[in-house]
Enzyme design. Structure first.
Site, PDB file in Angstrom:
ATOM      1  CE  LYS A 180      57.941 -45.003  90.254  1.00 17.22           C
ATOM      2  NZ  LYS A 180      57.191 -46.087  90.742  1.00 17.22           N
ATOM      3  CB  ILE A 181      58.187 -39.641  95.043  1.00 12.64           C
ATOM      4  CG1 ILE A 181      58.230 -39.620  93.725  1.00 12.64           C
ATOM      5  CG2 ILE A 181      58.401 -38.268  95.899  1.00 12.64           C
ATOM      6  CD1 ILE A 181      57.214 -38.613  93.181  1.00 12.64           C
TER       7      ILE A 181
ATOM      8  CB  CYS B 101      49.453 -41.622  98.663  1.00 12.39           C
ATOM      9  SG  CYS B 101      48.492 -40.195  99.089  1.00 12.39           S
ATOM     10  N   PRO B 102      49.303 -41.578  95.326  1.00 16.73           N
ATOM     11  CG  PRO B 102      48.525 -43.937  94.240  1.00 16.73           C
ATOM     12  CD  PRO B 102      49.459 -43.218  95.470  1.00 16.73           C
TER      13      PRO B 102
ATOM     14  NE  ARG C 206      48.552 -36.114  89.283  1.00 18.04           N
ATOM     15  CZ  ARG C 206      49.862 -35.996  89.178  1.00 18.04           C
ATOM     16  NH1 ARG C 206      50.809 -35.237  89.958  1.00 18.04           N
ATOM     17  NH2 ARG C 206      50.492 -36.527  87.976  1.00 18.04           N
TER      18      ARG C 206
ATOM     19  CG  ASP D 207      55.091 -28.719  92.952  1.00 17.36           C
ATOM     20  OD1 ASP D 207      55.202 -27.600  92.817  1.00 17.36           O
ATOM     21  OD2 ASP D 207      54.980 -29.718  92.475  1.00 17.36           O
TER      22      ASP D 207
ATOM     23  CD  GLU E  87      47.903 -29.096  89.474  1.00 21.34           C
ATOM     24  OE1 GLU E  87      48.281 -29.248  90.577  1.00 21.34           O
ATOM     25  OE2 GLU E  87      48.593 -29.777  88.487  1.00 21.34           O
TER      26      GLU E  87
ATOM     27  CG  HIS F 164      52.264 -29.893  89.012  1.00 21.78           C
ATOM     28  ND1 HIS F 164      50.941 -30.437  88.912  1.00 21.78           N
ATOM     29  CD2 HIS F 164      53.185 -31.136  88.798  1.00 21.78           C
ATOM     30  CE1 HIS F 164      51.198 -31.829  88.942  1.00 21.78           C
ATOM     31  NE2 HIS F 164      52.426 -32.166  88.647  1.00 21.78           N
TER      32      HIS F 164
HETATM   33  P1  NAD Z   1      54.628 -44.788  93.308  1.00 27.14           P
HETATM   34  O1  NAD Z   1      53.675 -45.473  92.744  1.00 27.14           O
HETATM   35  O2  NAD Z   1      56.158 -45.276  93.155  1.00 27.14           O
HETATM   36  O3  NAD Z   1      54.370 -44.735  94.946  1.00 27.14           O
HETATM   37  C1  NAD Z   1      53.074 -44.505  95.455  1.00 27.14           C
HETATM   38  C2  NAD Z   1      52.880 -45.168  96.858  1.00 27.14           C
HETATM   39  O4  NAD Z   1      51.610 -44.719  97.302  1.00 27.14           O
HETATM   40  C3  NAD Z   1      52.884 -46.720  96.586  1.00 27.14           C
HETATM   41  O5  NAD Z   1      53.830 -47.291  97.593  1.00 27.14           O
HETATM   42  C4  NAD Z   1      51.642 -47.241  97.063  1.00 27.14           C
HETATM   43  O6  NAD Z   1      51.311 -48.484  97.726  1.00 27.14           O
HETATM   44  C5  NAD Z   1      51.087 -46.021  97.756  1.00 27.14           C
HETATM   45  N1  NAD Z   1      49.828 -46.043  98.351  1.00 27.14           N
HETATM   46  C6  NAD Z   1      48.704 -46.126  97.496  1.00 27.14           C
HETATM   47  N2  NAD Z   1      47.384 -46.024  97.804  1.00 27.14           N
HETATM   48  C7  NAD Z   1      47.832 -45.519  99.329  1.00 27.14           C
HETATM   49  C8  NAD Z   1      47.009 -44.954 100.251  1.00 27.14           C
HETATM   50  N3  NAD Z   1      45.640 -45.196 100.381  1.00 27.14           N
HETATM   51  N4  NAD Z   1      47.730 -44.569 101.347  1.00 27.14           N
HETATM   52  C9  NAD Z   1      48.984 -44.522 101.578  1.00 27.14           C
HETATM   53  N5  NAD Z   1      49.887 -44.813 100.489  1.00 27.14           N
HETATM   54  C10 NAD Z   1      49.185 -45.400  99.264  1.00 27.14           C
HETATM   55  O7  NAD Z   1      54.479 -43.150  92.968  1.00 27.14           O
HETATM   56  P2  NAD Z   1      55.690 -42.227  92.912  1.00 27.14           P
HETATM   57  O8  NAD Z   1      56.425 -42.158  91.874  1.00 27.14           O
HETATM   58  O9  NAD Z   1      56.119 -42.323  94.293  1.00 27.14           O
HETATM   59  O10 NAD Z   1      54.626 -40.983  93.139  1.00 27.14           O
HETATM   60  C11 NAD Z   1      53.724 -40.521  93.956  1.00 27.14           C
HETATM   61  C12 NAD Z   1      52.737 -39.381  93.446  1.00 27.14           C
HETATM   62  O11 NAD Z   1      53.418 -38.246  93.256  1.00 27.14           O
HETATM   63  C13 NAD Z   1      52.296 -39.795  92.094  1.00 27.14           C
HETATM   64  O12 NAD Z   1      50.944 -40.552  92.098  1.00 27.14           O
HETATM   65  C14 NAD Z   1      51.865 -38.508  91.341  1.00 27.14           C
HETATM   66  O13 NAD Z   1      50.500 -37.826  91.685  1.00 27.14           O
HETATM   67  C15 NAD Z   1      52.908 -37.574  92.349  1.00 27.14           C
HETATM   68  N6  NAD Z   1      53.810 -36.654  91.512  1.00 27.14           N
HETATM   69  C16 NAD Z   1      53.949 -35.465  91.666  1.00 27.14           C
HETATM   70  C17 NAD Z   1      54.975 -34.647  90.823  1.00 27.14           C
HETATM   71  C18 NAD Z   1      55.328 -33.291  91.058  1.00 27.14           C
HETATM   72  O14 NAD Z   1      55.866 -32.607  90.080  1.00 27.14           O
HETATM   73  N7  NAD Z   1      54.597 -32.612  91.845  1.00 27.14           N
HETATM   74  C19 NAD Z   1      55.804 -35.617  89.821  1.00 27.14           C
HETATM   75  C20 NAD Z   1      55.484 -36.952  90.042  1.00 27.14           C
HETATM   76  C21 NAD Z   1      54.651 -37.530  90.598  1.00 27.14           C
END
Ligand code: NAD
Length: 335
Positions: free
Chosen positions: A154-155, A205-206, A234, A258, A263, A295
């Site tokens: 999504k992001i 990625c997560p 993360r 971020d 953290e 964050h």
């Molecule tokens: P999401 O689940 O929609 O997308 C994550 C993507 O990463 C998926 O398409 C998945 O296939 C891919 N992925 C999984 N393993 C991978 C790998 N080894 N290499 C490359 N890609 C891989 O999640 P999202 O909503 O886009 O969020 C992504 C991450 O952002 C979250 O996991 C979270 O840790 C982080 N996040 C941070 C904040 C912040 O305030 N800084 C806020 C929300 C989320």
């Protein structure tokens, strides 16, 4: 239902109370994180509501179970702080907010990119001191640059949309390529090619065993000298020691963070009167080409409204049917 809400700041109270006007739950707000020391506060409640730095390990979950807690409602997407196996064994349901505002994080990512590239963090301080020299503030055009996105969920997809508008070429690595990104012209490739060809690399990625220290010394060796790296995913996706070496050698030209590996001890608190004990973090703060935010990428009005609404509707689903579409289990994430 009586719900103990941990790790609350003024903004959590404001948005949860506003959303609760149409739910009517008995929300009791606690400032401390949920830990082994503070879990006694949950006695007398039916559910706990928690955030990214609350600890829900076996001991805490056992204590919660003894108090009669049957639901853990996370106010975030990530759940690496919850022992899902123990929760299942104890019969505790765990729900989360899988998506609240991908745009909030994507836009903050672009803010970090532009600030670092055009050195806005330095210009701001300089101009306030009456120093209008441009020496050291030279930037580069984003148009025409290669931006590598790791993780196009999504992001990552929201970011691809924005930077395509800047005229960047977008490369991506994701084990599950996203058709929406392909339609936008994003070129999927392997990590080595992405590292080699990108002027800017952004992590979305997560944190999993596979992505832990994804940006390490081997990955850095493959990158262009002067690469701009942004991490809003993360902290532990990046090996902090390796990036410090690469900053010292000039391999990394710009670093925007971020999130940070350790953290939990720092972020979301005012430590301005204390001495920071984390030497790696303190070293990062000394580089002129490093910009760190605590964050806050998610932190927009729209995101907080969505987090509050989804959290309370998750609780309602659990109360009514005992299950919820946003439930997470040890073996799978319900979609
Ligand atoms: P999401 O689940 O929609 O997308 C994550 C993507 O990463 C998926 O398409 C998945 O296939 C891919 N992925 C999984 N393993 C991978 C790998 N080894 N290499 C490359 N890609 C891989 O999640 P999202 O909503 O886009 O969020 C992504 C991450 O952002 C979250 O996991 C979270 O840790 C982080 N996040 C941070 C904040 C912040 O305030 N800084 C806020 C929300 C989320």
């Amino acid at each position: 239902m009586r719900i103990a809400v941990f790790s609350t700041k003024s903004y959590d109270r404001e948005f949860l109370q506003a959303a609760n006007s149409s739910y009517g739950y008995d929300l009791v707000f606690f400032e401390p994180h949920l830990t082994r020391e503070t879990c006694g506060l949950a006695s007398g409640f039916e559910a706990v509501c928690v955030f990214v730095n609350d600890l829900l390990d076996t001991d805490v979950l056992k204590a919660l179970s003894e108090y009669g807690i049957r639901l853990v409602a996370l106010r975030c997407a990530g759940f690496n702080n919850v022992d899902l196996v123990s929760a299942a064994e104890l019969g505790i349901t765990v729900v989360r907010v899988p998506a609240y505002s991908p745009q909030a994080v994507a836009e903050h990512t672009v803010a970090l990119m532009l600030s670092l590239n055009r050195k806005l963090h330095r210009a701001y301080a300089r101009v306030r001191e009456g120093n209008f020299s441009l020496e050291g503030l030279l930037g580069f055009n984003l148009a025409g640059k290669n931006v590598g996105i790791i993780g196009t969920g999504k992001i990552g997809t929201a970011l691809a949309k924005i930077i395509t508008g800047f005229g960047c070429n977008v490369l991506a690595f994701d084990p599950y390529p996203n058709p929406e990104c392909k339609a936008m012209g994003v070129s999927y490739t392997d990590p080595s090619t992405l590292f080699k060809e990108s002027d800017i690399i952004s992590l979305h990625c997560p944190l999993t065993p596979e992505t832990h220290h994804f940006i390490n010394s081997n990955a850095l060796k493959k990158m262009k000298t002067g690469v701009l790296i942004i991490n809003t995913s993360r902290g532990a996706v990046v090996d902090t020691k390796a990036v410090i070496s690469a900053l010292k050698s000039g391999k990394i030209g710009y670093l925007g963070l971020d999130v940070y590996e350790e953290e939990e001890e720092l972020f979301f608190e005012d430590l301005s009167n204390e001495v920071i004990q984390d030497d790696l973090f303190a070293r990062l703060l000394t580089f002129p080409n490093v910009l760190i935010t605590g964050h806050q990428a998610f932190f927009t009005r729209e995101a907080l409204e969505a987090i509050a609404e989804t959290t309370l509707s998750n609780i309602t689903d659990f109360e009514k049917s005992g299950s919820c579409v946003n439930q997470i289990t040890a073996d799978r994430i319900k979609k």
